[in-house]
Design a protein around this motif. Structure first.
Motif, PDB file in Angstrom:
ATOM      1  N   GLY A  89       4.332  -8.154  12.648  1.00 24.07           N
ATOM      2  CA  GLY A  89       3.453  -7.516  13.623  1.00 24.07           C
ATOM      3  C   GLY A  89       2.028  -7.404  13.120  1.00 24.07           C
ATOM      4  O   GLY A  89       1.725  -7.723  11.959  1.00 24.07           O
ATOM      5  N   SER A  90       1.190  -6.911  13.979  1.00 21.49           N
ATOM      6  CA  SER A  90      -0.239  -6.792  13.708  1.00 21.49           C
ATOM      7  C   SER A  90      -0.567  -5.428  13.118  1.00 21.49           C
ATOM      8  O   SER A  90       0.287  -4.542  13.015  1.00 21.49           O
ATOM      9  CB  SER A  90      -1.010  -6.963  15.011  1.00 21.49           C
ATOM     10  OG  SER A  90      -0.663  -5.910  15.908  1.00 21.49           O
ATOM     11  N   ALA A  91      -1.833  -5.258  12.752  1.00 21.38           N
ATOM     12  CA  ALA A  91      -2.296  -3.953  12.288  1.00 21.38           C
ATOM     13  C   ALA A  91      -2.146  -2.902  13.381  1.00 21.38           C
ATOM     14  O   ALA A  91      -1.870  -1.729  13.105  1.00 21.38           O
ATOM     15  CB  ALA A  91      -3.753  -4.057  11.846  1.00 21.38           C
ATOM     16  N   THR A  92      -2.295  -3.318  14.646  1.00 18.70           N
ATOM     17  CA  THR A  92      -2.119  -2.385  15.761  1.00 18.70           C
ATOM     18  C   THR A  92      -0.674  -1.905  15.851  1.00 18.70           C
ATOM     19  O   THR A  92      -0.406  -0.705  16.027  1.00 18.70           O
ATOM     20  CB  THR A  92      -2.525  -3.060  17.086  1.00 18.70           C
ATOM     21  OG1 THR A  92      -3.896  -3.462  17.005  1.00 18.70           O
ATOM     22  CG2 THR A  92      -2.341  -2.107  18.257  1.00 18.70           C
ATOM     23  N   LYS A  93       0.283  -2.831  15.699  1.00 21.03           N
ATOM     24  CA  LYS A  93       1.694  -2.444  15.709  1.00 21.03           C
ATOM     25  C   LYS A  93       1.986  -1.500  14.557  1.00 21.03           C
ATOM     26  O   LYS A  93       2.700  -0.505  14.734  1.00 21.03           O
ATOM     27  CB  LYS A  93       2.571  -3.692  15.611  1.00 21.03           C
ATOM     28  CG  LYS A  93       4.071  -3.390  15.640  1.00 21.03           C
ATOM     29  CD  LYS A  93       4.901  -4.669  15.623  1.00 21.03           C
ATOM     30  CE  LYS A  93       6.397  -4.381  15.630  1.00 21.03           C
ATOM     31  NZ  LYS A  93       7.212  -5.623  15.641  1.00 21.03           N
ATOM     32  N   ARG A  94       1.411  -1.781  13.407  1.00 16.94           N
ATOM     33  CA  ARG A  94       1.645  -0.904  12.263  1.00 16.94           C
ATOM     34  C   ARG A  94       1.151   0.510  12.566  1.00 16.94           C
ATOM     35  O   ARG A  94       1.836   1.494  12.274  1.00 16.94           O
ATOM     36  CB  ARG A  94       0.945  -1.449  11.021  1.00 16.94           C
ATOM     37  CG  ARG A  94       1.155  -0.527   9.816  1.00 16.94           C
ATOM     38  CD  ARG A  94       0.382  -0.925   8.580  1.00 16.94           C
ATOM     39  NE  ARG A  94       0.735   0.012   7.527  1.00 16.94           N
ATOM     40  CZ  ARG A  94       1.382  -0.302   6.415  1.00 16.94           C
ATOM     41  NH1 ARG A  94       1.744  -1.551   6.187  1.00 16.94           N
ATOM     42  NH2 ARG A  94       1.666   0.632   5.530  1.00 16.94           N
ATOM     43  N   ALA A  95      -0.058   0.625  13.143  1.00 20.76           N
ATOM     44  CA  ALA A  95      -0.615   1.942  13.426  1.00 20.76           C
ATOM     45  C   ALA A  95       0.281   2.726  14.384  1.00 20.76           C
ATOM     46  O   ALA A  95       0.523   3.930  14.190  1.00 20.76           O
ATOM     47  CB  ALA A  95      -2.019   1.797  14.003  1.00 20.76           C
ATOM     48  N   VAL A 119       5.273  -3.049   4.384  1.00 22.50           N
ATOM     49  CA  VAL A 119       4.440  -4.257   4.418  1.00 22.50           C
ATOM     50  C   VAL A 119       4.362  -4.716   5.868  1.00 22.50           C
ATOM     51  O   VAL A 119       5.346  -5.186   6.441  1.00 22.50           O
ATOM     52  CB  VAL A 119       5.031  -5.363   3.525  1.00 22.50           C
ATOM     53  CG1 VAL A 119       4.168  -6.621   3.605  1.00 22.50           C
ATOM     54  CG2 VAL A 119       5.155  -4.883   2.088  1.00 22.50           C
ATOM     55  N   CYS A 120       3.204  -4.568   6.447  1.00 25.40           N
ATOM     56  CA  CYS A 120       2.960  -4.965   7.829  1.00 25.40           C
ATOM     57  C   CYS A 120       1.450  -5.046   8.036  1.00 25.40           C
ATOM     58  O   CYS A 120       0.776  -4.019   7.846  1.00 25.40           O
ATOM     59  CB  CYS A 120       3.589  -3.987   8.816  1.00 25.40           C
ATOM     60  SG  CYS A 120       3.323  -4.399  10.572  1.00 25.40           S
ATOM     61  N   PRO A 121       0.917  -6.187   8.361  1.00 29.42           N
ATOM     62  CA  PRO A 121       1.564  -7.470   8.615  1.00 29.42           C
ATOM     63  C   PRO A 121       2.243  -8.027   7.358  1.00 29.42           C
ATOM     64  O   PRO A 121       1.908  -7.644   6.241  1.00 29.42           O
ATOM     65  CB  PRO A 121       0.411  -8.367   9.053  1.00 29.42           C
ATOM     66  CG  PRO A 121      -0.691  -7.435   9.469  1.00 29.42           C
ATOM     67  CD  PRO A 121      -0.529  -6.229   8.607  1.00 29.42           C
TER      68      PRO A 121
END
Length: 329
Positions: free
Chosen positions: A249-255, A275-277
């Motif tokens: 996933g993206s940094a947005t998904k991580r947030a 660990v994401c991305p």
């Protein structure tokens, strides 16, 4: 390479075979101690001790020994720089042995041990110029003057959740490497008809039970078709102290996931461990094969980091010398 299986097959098909082993390394060398090659009488071979002039010279010696017939083992003490012009600059000792049909009975237990998976240790000593191998005893013997070898493959367990495009590419990327893959998906017919030898496909029914029962040394990759399922699996994994938990996933998904993890009262240090991305920094191509290559390299880095950790402090067992007196040069 399952060296004993390979060696047995060569002896059975061609009448004889040689085994070339990197026995000892000082300084820089193309391969580590324990790297091996199995050689046919015609010079064809399986495995590598690093290529270049060192490998060519050892193959020549092995062919000469096979032409002469089954005989005593030899060890070649080779300086890589002055002798071969290789810029590694180190020094290696190469053990070369020959085998024929008379050895098949002795090779059978080693083949069986390899087939069981994992790594195993054998104690080695010289008898009439040839190497005799026995499975290592649990208690060292101070009178023992041989050396030990490690065989088989110590595979790092990997849990891959998700059999989509990236999951498939990742499992293929891991296929030739020292990993044991447990591949999970909750959908029927999610997996391809043929799997790599180091992968096992499992229908996912209880994600939390899978995480709870996983080896504590496992590396966990989460890349399912469903974000709520990703969240549940990742949260369960972060509650345990796995060496690696990766979420596609993206940094947005991580947030967004971090916000939910805090609502679930996950400790901040475990959330930071996620660990994401996934994959190596600087590789931005989103083609599944590229993502898989990047993640595979990252997993190899984690594996190396784990292997380099010092062992727990304890009373060490007797460790015999790795020297091998009496081998002819």
């Amino acid at each position: 390479m399952r060296v004993w299986r390979q060696l047995t097959d060569l002896v059975t098909r061609h009448g004889s075979a040689a085994l070339i082993t990197v026995h000892d390394v000082k300084g820089s060398a193309p391969r580590e101690a324990g790297a091996r090659m199995a050689v046919r009488p015609d010079g064809a071979f399986h495995g590598t001790i690093g290529g270049g002039q060192l490998e060519f010279r050892m193959l020549d010696i092995a062919r000469e020994m096979l032409t002469a017939g089954r005989g005593p083992a030899r060890i070649v003490d080779q300086a890589l720089g002055p002798d071969l012009g290789q810029c590694c600059g180190g020094r290696v000792k190469i053990l070369i042995e020959t085998f024929d049909g008379r050895d098949l009975e002795d090779l059978a237990p080693l083949v069986e041990a390899e087939a069981g998976g994992g790594s195993f240790v054998v104690e080695c000593r010289l008898e009439e110029g040839r190497v005799r191998r026995e499975f290592a005893s649990a208690v060292g013997d101070d009178r023992w003057t041989g050396w030990r070898e490690t065989h088989g493959e110590a595979r790092t367990p990997v849990l891959v959740f998700g059999a989509g495009h990236v999951g498939r590419a990742l499992v293929l990327s891991l296929a030739p490497l020292p990993f044991a893959v447990r591949w999970l998906d909750d959908r029927e017919d999610a997996f391809p008809a043929h799997l790599p030898a180091n992968a096992r496909a499992v229908r996912l029914r209880d994600p939390e039970a899978e995480i709870a029962g996983a080896d504590p040394a496992a590396l966990v990759l989460v890349m399912t078709h469903d974000h709520p399922l990703d969240l549940a699996i990742t949260a369960a994994a972060l509650r345990r102290d796995f060496p690696y938990v990766g979420l596609i996933g993206s940094a947005t998904k991580r947030a967004r996931f971090e916000k939910r993890f805090r609502e679930l009262h996950l400790p901040d240090e475990r959330i930071r461990a996620l660990v994401c991305p996934i994959g190596l920094a600087g590789i931005v191509d989103k083609d599944p094969a590229v993502i898989a290559a990047s993640v595979t390299a990252q997993l190899l880095q984690v594996r190396e980091r784990i292997a380099s950790r010092p062992p727990p402090t304890s009373s060490p067992a007797h460790t015999p010398s790795t020297s091998s007196p009496g081998l002819s040069r």
